[in-house]
Design a protein around this motif. Structure first.
Motif, short mmCIF file in Angstrom:
data_model
loop_
_atom_site.label_atom_id
_atom_site.label_comp_id
_atom_site.label_asym_id
_atom_site.label_seq_id
_atom_site.Cartn_x
_atom_site.Cartn_y
_atom_site.Cartn_z
N PHE A 1 0.71 -1.15 -0.02
CA PHE A 1 0.10 -0.03 -0.03
C PHE A 1 1.02 1.19 -0.01
O PHE A 1 1.73 1.35 0.74
N GLY B 1 -2.55 6.03 -1.81
CA GLY B 1 -3.70 5.22 -1.83
C GLY B 1 -3.73 4.12 -2.55
O GLY B 1 -4.62 3.18 -2.71
N TRP C 1 -7.15 1.12 -2.34
CA TRP C 1 -7.60 0.48 -1.13
C TRP C 1 -8.78 1.12 -0.50
O TRP C 1 -8.76 2.46 -0.14
N GLN D 1 -10.96 2.28 2.73
CA GLN D 1 -10.55 2.83 4.07
C GLN D 1 -10.11 1.57 5.06
O GLN D 1 -9.36 1.53 5.75
N VAL E 1 -7.06 -0.16 4.51
CA VAL E 1 -5.96 0.56 4.74
C VAL E 1 -5.76 0.73 6.35
O VAL E 1 -4.69 0.26 6.93
#
Length: 212
Positions: free
Chosen positions: A158, A179, A197, A199, A202
């Motif tokens: 990520f 992001g 991705w 939230q 993440v």
């Protein structure tokens, strides 16, 4: 004294003790220090294993390991920061920081979840920064990113800032916008499509390296 000031003092002390700012590290030289720790961590060189605590030195080719529910932040001489999650292993295979010549190299291997934040090496005119995992190599282009197993995938990567390439024998993906992420489902599989991705994902990723 604030955490930022303590970190800077530790890094300055490392530079004085190791003399790395002008050249290449050897296996016995200090290349970093523990700047934050939660739970248990250890360092292994050869047959010797020692417990790591706050401000403990880290050496080239030392295998740094974390225990269950542990977190560990290692800051290198050039201010590069590596944060490990639980049951992770870090080996710094090569470290060169030559600010006078404008060149530097960081090559390391990681098992488990980690977060990387570039230091001065990535800002030099000539830099080579990369990480090897069990399923892919990640080329780093002055950046901050997270990587590790996630959601039953062998590896997720990520991007927080900058750009990275995720490469193995089956394919390559480039993350160039904050992001974005990619997943490798199983060892030997190609990196999957680049997506932003959600939230929730993440949050799950970053929680794996967040101190409590």
């Amino acid at each position: 004294m604030g955490k930022g000031m303590l970190l800077r003092l530790i890094v300055i002390a490392m530079m004085i003790l190791s003399g790395l700012a002008g050249g290449q590290a050897t296996a016995q030289e200090v290349i970093g220090a523990v700047t934050r720790i939660q739970g248990e961590a250890s360092g292994t060189r050869g047959d010797a294993t020692r417990a790591l605590g706050l401000t403990a030195s880290v050496f080239l080719n030392e295998v740094v390991s974390t225990g269950e529910a542990a977190r560990l932040e290692v800051t290198l001489v050039d201010n590069t920061r590596l944060t490990l999650g639980e049951k992770a292993k870090l080996t710094l295979d090569r470290y060169v920081f030559n600010s006078a010549a404008g060149s530097g190299t960081i090559r390391f291997a990681v098992v488990g979840a980690f977060r990387f934040l570039s230091g001065q090496v990535s800002k030099l005119a000539t830099s080579d920064v990369s990480v090897t995992t069990s399923v892919a190599a990640i080329g780093i282009r002055g950046t901050e990113f997270w990587a590790g197993p996630i959601d039953n995938q062998a590896l997720g990567v990520f991007l927080i800032e900058g750009a990275v390439s995720v490469l193995n024998a089956a394919g390559e993906q480039i993350l160039s916008q904050p992001g974005q992420g990619t997943n490798i489902a199983t060892p030997g599989a190609a990196p999957g499509p680049v997506t932003f991705w959600p939230q929730g994902k993440v949050n799950r990723a970053l929680a794996a390296v967040t101190f409590r």
